[in-house]
Motif scaffolding. Structure first.
Motif, short mmCIF file in Angstrom:
data_model
loop_
_atom_site.label_atom_id
_atom_site.label_comp_id
_atom_site.label_asym_id
_atom_site.label_seq_id
_atom_site.Cartn_x
_atom_site.Cartn_y
_atom_site.Cartn_z
N ASN A 422 29.32 43.05 39.33
CA ASN A 422 30.60 43.56 39.82
C ASN A 422 31.67 43.08 38.86
N ARG A 423 32.36 44.00 38.22
CA ARG A 423 33.30 43.60 37.18
C ARG A 423 34.62 43.06 37.74
N GLU A 424 34.83 43.16 39.04
CA GLU A 424 36.07 42.66 39.64
C GLU A 424 36.00 41.14 39.74
N ARG A 426 36.29 37.35 40.94
CA ARG A 426 36.24 36.67 42.24
C ARG A 426 35.57 37.51 43.32
N SER A 427 34.80 38.51 42.90
CA SER A 427 34.18 39.40 43.88
C SER A 427 32.78 38.95 44.29
N MET A 428 32.17 38.07 43.49
CA MET A 428 30.82 37.58 43.81
C MET A 428 30.92 36.12 44.23
N ARG A 429 30.41 35.82 45.43
CA ARG A 429 30.51 34.47 45.99
C ARG A 429 29.20 34.08 46.66
N LEU A 434 32.21 30.52 43.41
CA LEU A 434 32.48 31.81 42.77
C LEU A 434 31.41 32.04 41.71
N ASN A 725 35.05 36.32 34.86
CA ASN A 725 34.52 37.19 35.91
C ASN A 725 34.44 36.47 37.24
#
Length: 743
Positions: A422-424, A426-429, A434, A725
């Motif tokens: 996911n290139r956004e 703080r979108s992967m947690r 993070l 990222n």
């Protein structure tokens, strides 16, 4: 027949290393051995007004104290102190005069009966100085930085000076649809190999010397010492069978070897000089640098223009620099590019090569900038690189001998699972952390150097392979044995390797990832001469099946000479020698690289990284790395993977840990130890997956490129891109520490 080239073979010197049988420079003994302790300056610039050695001389067990005032005569010519790796300028000459050019400069050598006495007595030396204003801050006087000019021809300087401008970069930048500009900083970094630098000089009864030295080039050290002390090469032998890491710090002869020889000759006895960890911080380092990168992109995501400007540091007495700006012309297609490089002369020791010199630092800037451009264009970073892919070396307008970088991208991305990114930011947690994924490209040179190899094949099937090259921990002993075993048709355990001795056949220093290609092809050349000599002898045998055979029609297989077209036509090597009345066949041959200047020779890689960042504390962990490498034919899958894994660890250190800190008030390094100079430890390293991409390389007979340094290139950039990222914070100043994230 067992084939050894390419097989995952354990190190043939492994048993000696783990049992302690392998001897390093400070472990060789000699009757009546004395020990040297080095005293160093406490100012960064100035003169010695008075040096008082009386207290040191009164210590029981002290034999002598050498300073610039009482040392034996030395040449007054800069050329006498230059070696094969010296940059332009006047090399540092220890104990030469009263001038102080950098902090902790060696100013005296205490020789004593034990190392403890020598070191203690060195601390008692009292020195009065006349200090002068010093400059150790590269940003204090930018106007004084020296610009390096683009080469006007194909001279030697062209290797390191900026490439010529291509197209109209200023106009192209102004017209670009999307632009990015950023400044990127890499601090001074030090090598910190496990083995301390040391030299043991054995004084032979007739005045000859045997020097056991920590070095990456025994013949380079021999030539240097012979010039400085006006000795004949046959009277001075340099030996270095094992090296406990060097990474470029051992390319030049270091000052302890000169001091040890000076003392041994003056006292007519054997002397050992071993440096402390703190003293190793004046032996050279990766120079600090600030790089400005500006990229302009077209609407379709291709590059319209590149501008790359580098400011690096050197000493006041030598101009050390490497190619910081040219890598983009080898990686990405762009018709408009301009480059600039300036040197800041500081009151510090001269920098030196550090693993893959210029490439990890230059590509930290370039690959970070490419990631930032991808964000601005709202396209995947890997896709941007594929759109900008170059099939030619644009700096010199020539094709590559081979470039499997596209396949590195494909295999690396597939193994990593890049399509799930996911290139956004703080979108992967996961569980309070993070998660960030980043990637970068790596590139290094694929060189081969002139070398000579001697092979002696006995009637009992044992082969001895000899070359003066070094094994700095990369596995040279092992690949030499593997290649020789295949070329001679012998079992691996019937091959012994001699190296690291100046009396052996000629070799360059071990650096630049060129030794594997150089020595392996050298072995192939000499093995061919052995085969030809056996064929000549075999033709003399009664009813010889080889009477009309040509060299190209025979091979050595399982202790036999056989015709390749008719394997039943064979003769035991032992029978051939017995019939000829010889018990061994020996050949020594020199091998030159092929003349292939019309093509560019490089290794390539694609690095994919996962980081996890504690959202509360900002602590960064690199949890997963995939490194896909295209480096021609791999000689040993096991040791090659080890090389790449170790390089990745080095890249993690560069990105997150390593930084030499200077107190500019005193011009002194504040963390000259491995307690405060941070390097990765076991707890910092998680999963590292290495993929070797198949690649045909015809620039040398065995198709070898070398893997020593490619593994570190691009790793720091990939980590920085993954941190962005994960957090949305772009850190352009290495190392990336939690205070710079400010989450």
């Amino acid at each position: 027949m067992t084939r050894y080239i390419g097989a995952p073979t354990s190190r043939v010197d492994g048993f000696a290393k783990v049992t302690g049988a392998a001897k390093y420079a400070a472990e060789f003994d000699a009757p009546g051995l004395a020990y040297g302790g080095v005293a160093t300056s406490t100012i960064a610039k100035g003169r010695i007004l008075r040096i008082d050695c009386e207290a040191a001389l009164r210590v029981a067990g002290v034999i002598e104290v050498f300073t610039h005032e009482n040392r034996p005569p030395l040449p007054d010519d800069d050329e006498a102190y230059k070696d094969a790796t010296s940059p332009e300028g006047a090399p540092f000459r220890p104990l030469f005069d009263d001038r102080i050019m950098f902090d902790r400069q060696p100013i005296a050598l205490v020789v004593a009966e034990t190392s403890e006495i020598a070191r203690f007595a060195a601390s008692l030396i009292v020195v009065d100085y006349e200090s002068e204003p010093h400059r150790t801050d590269m940003f204090r006087d930018l106007a004084a930085a020296i610009p390096l000019k683009a080469p006007s021809d194909s001279s030697q300087d062209a290797q390191f000076t900026p490439p010529k401008t291509r197209g109209r970069p200023d106009e192209a930048l102004a017209a670009a649809t999307t632009r990015h500009a950023g400044d990127y900083f890499v601090p001074i970094e030090h090598h910190n190999p496990m083995e301390l630098f040391a030299s043991t000089v054995v004084y032979e009864g007739d005045g000859r010397l045997t020097v056991y030295d920590k070095t990456q080039g025994v013949q380079n050290v021999q030539q240097y010492l012979c010039k400085v002390f006006e000795m004949r090469p046959e009277d001075l032998r340099v030996v270095s069978p094992f090296v406990g890491g060097a990474f470029g710090s051992g390319l030049r002869p270091q000052f302890q070897v000169m001091l040890a020889v000076l003392a041994a000759r003056a006292l007519r006895r054997s002397v050992r000089v071993a440096l402390t960890r703190q003293q190793m911080y004046v032996l050279g380092y990766r120079p600090a640098m600030r790089q400005s990168v500006e990229l302009g992109a077209n609407a379709d995501g291709t590059l319209a223009a590149i501008a790359h400007d580098a400011l690096t540091i050197t000493s006041t007495y030598e101009d050390f620099y490497r190619q910081e700006t040219a890598w983009s012309g080898l990686l990405y297609k762009c018709a408009n590019a301009k480059y600039a490089h300036r040197l800041a002369r500081l009151d510090l020791p001269t920098p030196c090569d550090m693993r893959a010199p210029s490439a990890p630092t230059a590509l930290f800037a370039l690959e970070s900038a490419m990631d930032e451009l991808a964000v601005a264009l709202e396209i995947d970073p890997l896709e941007l690189r594929l759109r900008c892919y170059s099939d030619r070396d644009q700096n010199n307008d020539r094709p590559f001998s081979s470039k499997a970088l596209r396949e590195c991208y494909r295999q690396g991305a597939e193994a990593f699972g890049w399509e799930k990114r996911n290139r956004e930011p703080r979108s992967m947690r996961d569980d309070g952390e993070l998660i960030g994924w980043g990637m970068a490209t790596g590139m290094w040179e694929a060189l081969q150097m002139p070398i000579a190899v001697r092979i002696a094949l006995g009637a009992n099937g044992h082969a001895e392979v000899a070359c003066a090259t070094s094994d700095i921990g990369t596995g040279t002993y092992t690949i030499m044995a593997q290649v020789a075993a295949d070329m001679l048709g012998s079992p691996l355990d019937s091959v012994s390797v001699k190296l690291g001795d100046s009396s052996l056949p000629q070799s360059p220093v071990e650096g630049g990832s060129w030794i594997a290609a150089s020595v392996a092809n050298g072995i192939a050349t000499t093995a061919g001469a052995i085969r030809a000599e056996l064929l000549r002898l075999a033709k003399r045998m009664p009813d010889s099946p080889f009477a009309t055979a040509a060299d190209s029609e025979v091979a050595l297989v399982d202790g036999k000479l056989v015709t390749t077209g008719e394997p039943s036509h064979s003769a035991l090597i032992a029978d051939i020698m017995r019939h000829s009345g010889v018990d061994r066949v020996e050949q020594e041959k020199a091998t030159e690289p092929r003349d292939d200047a019309a093509r560019a020779h490089n290794t390539h890689s694609a690095i994919f990284v996962e980081v996890r960042v504690d959202e509360q504390l900002g602590v960064i962990r690199v949890t997963r790395v995939v490194s896909a490498i295209a480096a021609g034919r791999i000689l040993n899958a096991k040791t090659a993977k080890s090389q790449i894994s170790g390089s990745v660890v080095w890249g993690i250190g560069m990105a997150l840990h390593e930084e030499t800190l200077i107190d500019h008030r005193f011009g002194r390094i504040m963390n000259a130890n491995i307690a405060e100079y941070h390097v990765p430890v076991n707890a910092d390293i998680r999963d590292i997956d290495v993929i070797f991409v198949e690649e045909a390389h015809d620039a040398n007979p065995l198709g070898i490129k070398g893997v020593g340094e490619i593994g570190v290139v691009g790793v720091a950039a990939a980590i920085a891109n993954a941190v962005y990222n994960a957090t949305g914070k772009r850190v352009r100043d290495l190392p990336i520490t939690l205070d710079k994230l400010r989450l």
